[in-house]
Design an enzyme around this catalytic site. Structure first.
Site, PDB file in Angstrom:
ATOM      1  N   ASP A  85       0.873  -1.181   0.000  1.00 55.99           N
ATOM      2  CA  ASP A  85       0.000   0.000   0.000  1.00 55.99           C
ATOM      3  C   ASP A  85       0.908   1.228   0.000  1.00 55.99           C
ATOM      4  OD1 ASP A  85      -1.897   2.000   0.441  1.00 55.99           O
ATOM      5  OD2 ASP A  85      -3.039   0.807   1.873  1.00 55.99           O
ATOM      6  N   ASP A  96      -3.086   7.377  -3.301  1.00 61.32           N
ATOM      7  CA  ASP A  96      -3.054   6.236  -2.381  1.00 61.32           C
ATOM      8  C   ASP A  96      -3.466   5.014  -3.187  1.00 61.32           C
ATOM      9  OD1 ASP A  96      -3.290   4.532  -0.211  1.00 61.32           O
ATOM     10  OD2 ASP A  96      -4.752   5.749   0.874  1.00 61.32           O
ATOM     11  N   HIS A 155     -11.476   6.211   1.987  1.00 62.73           N
ATOM     12  CA  HIS A 155     -11.457   7.470   2.747  1.00 62.73           C
ATOM     13  C   HIS A 155     -11.219   8.661   1.839  1.00 62.73           C
ATOM     14  CE1 HIS A 155      -7.061   6.987   2.295  1.00 62.73           C
ATOM     15  NE2 HIS A 155      -7.371   5.707   2.393  1.00 62.73           N
ATOM     16  N   HIS A 163      -7.257  11.065   5.877  1.00 65.82           N
ATOM     17  CA  HIS A 163      -8.575  10.513   6.218  1.00 65.82           C
ATOM     18  C   HIS A 163      -9.560  11.622   6.494  1.00 65.82           C
ATOM     19  CE1 HIS A 163      -6.345   6.691   6.970  1.00 65.82           C
ATOM     20  NE2 HIS A 163      -7.397   6.242   6.343  1.00 65.82           N
ATOM     21  N   GLU A 188     -10.710   1.089  -1.138  1.00 66.25           N
ATOM     22  CA  GLU A 188      -9.757   0.009  -0.863  1.00 66.25           C
ATOM     23  C   GLU A 188     -10.429  -1.232  -0.300  1.00 66.25           C
ATOM     24  OE1 GLU A 188      -6.670   0.853   2.041  1.00 66.25           O
ATOM     25  OE2 GLU A 188      -7.562   2.775   2.483  1.00 66.25           O
ATOM     26  N   GLU A 276      -6.395  -1.019  -4.228  1.00 69.24           N
ATOM     27  CA  GLU A 276      -6.820   0.354  -3.919  1.00 69.24           C
ATOM     28  C   GLU A 276      -6.462   1.293  -5.063  1.00 69.24           C
ATOM     29  OE1 GLU A 276      -4.848   2.075  -0.502  1.00 69.24           O
ATOM     30  OE2 GLU A 276      -6.377   3.631  -0.309  1.00 69.24           O
TER      31      GLU A 276
HETATM   32 CO    CO Z   1      -5.928   4.226   1.613  1.00 69.32          CO
END
Ligand code: CO
Length: 291
Positions: A85, A96, A155, A163, A188, A276
């Site tokens: 990640d 992300d 998020h 977040h 994700e 993700e």
């Molecule tokens: Co993430």
């Protein structure tokens, strides 16, 4: 969204996608966990961007938040399900993205989180609710006989913020945030052979600064000094050199200046896959920045 902000999101996404692909190709049984992490993180810097958070490399039942410690001696093994990640940022604008490398024989498990992500992305447009995305994710994962992890979520993202709303659950609910043009968020999905819930391990390698308090102890001051440029974004214990690091960090966590992110795991012996992407909602759909 202003053109220069969009440019930063898109460039961060292009770098994240490329580095994640290259990182995934480096993973093999017998390979060093620490070397992989350092290699991926330096590729981001070499590309002219910065990390939004330390590279997360989480094995098997561990779903998230593991990374290498200083001198980490772990190696990848045959059978491992490895989640990578990666967070890249340019001027705080974050990409992300995550993928799973299967060193065992779990193609359906890997497909479950990948197809769940694709199904959710297809649904994204203004007016759709986060609950509808969660339902699409849940269906793809359950149809293949696995459990979506219900207490890990996608998020919202913002400059130097990892977040914020909307929260994108990996299970269907009625309602949830209504998507709007210009929203930036990560989806994700996690698919698990275990319980579909994660709990916290004792292991904690990733932290972020959440508060400001006057600190007198020199080692704690040094830690805060070295993370100031993170602007609240997470950092790894491994990134710091400090003789009394453990004590300094423990004290800063106790006084709520730092927040620690424990490794999050499903039940022992289970396997978890993750995919993700980061996306920006447009008038009639979305731009995926991390393809
Ligand atoms: Co993430």
């Amino acid at each position: 969204m202003k053109e220069d902000i969009l440019e930063n999101y898109r460039n961060a996404g292009i770098i994240a996608a490329k580095v994640l692909r290259e990182g995934a190709l480096e993973i093999r049984a017998g390979g060093s966990y620490l070397e992989l992490v350092e290699s991926v993180e330096s590729r981001v810097i070499d590309a002219g961007a910065e990390l939004a958070f330390p590279l997360n490399v989480s094995l098997n039942e561990d779903a998230a938040h593991d990374t290498a410690s200083t001198g980490d001696e772990r190696v990848f093994s045959n059978g491992d399900v490895v989640k990578l990640d990666l967070g890249v940022q340019i001027e705080g604008y974050i990409a992300d993205t995550a993928t799973t490398v299967d060193l065992g024989n779990n193609p359906l498990l890997v497909e479950a989180s990948r197809e769940a992500l694709e199904a959710a992305i297809k649904k994204v447009r203004p007016g759709v609710t986060a609950g509808e995305l969660g339902a699409a994710i849940q269906a793809e994962i359950e149809n293949r006989g696995y459990h979506p992890i219900a207490n890990l979520t996608g998020h919202g993202l913002d400059q130097y913020v990892i977040h914020k709303p909307p929260t994108i659950l990996n299970v269907g609910i009625h309602g949830g945030a209504v998507l709007e043009e210009g929203m930036v968020f990560a989806i994700e999905p996690f698919a698990s052979t275990g319980s579909g819930r994660v709990g916290e391990r004792a292991r904690m390698e990733i932290y972020s600064q959440i508060g400001m308090k006057p600190v007198r102890i020199p080692s704690a001051r040094a830690v805060l000094e070295s993370v100031r440029s993170r602007r609240g974004l997470p950092f790894a214990r491994r990134w710091m050199q400090n003789k009394k690091l453990d004590l300094a960090i423990a004290g800063l966590v106790r006084s709520q200046v730092l927040h620690g992110y424990p490794v999050l795991s499903d039940i022992a012996g289970s396997l978890v896959s993750q995919h993700e992407h980061t996306l920006i909602v447009t008038e009639d759909g979305c731009i995926v920045t991390t393809r």
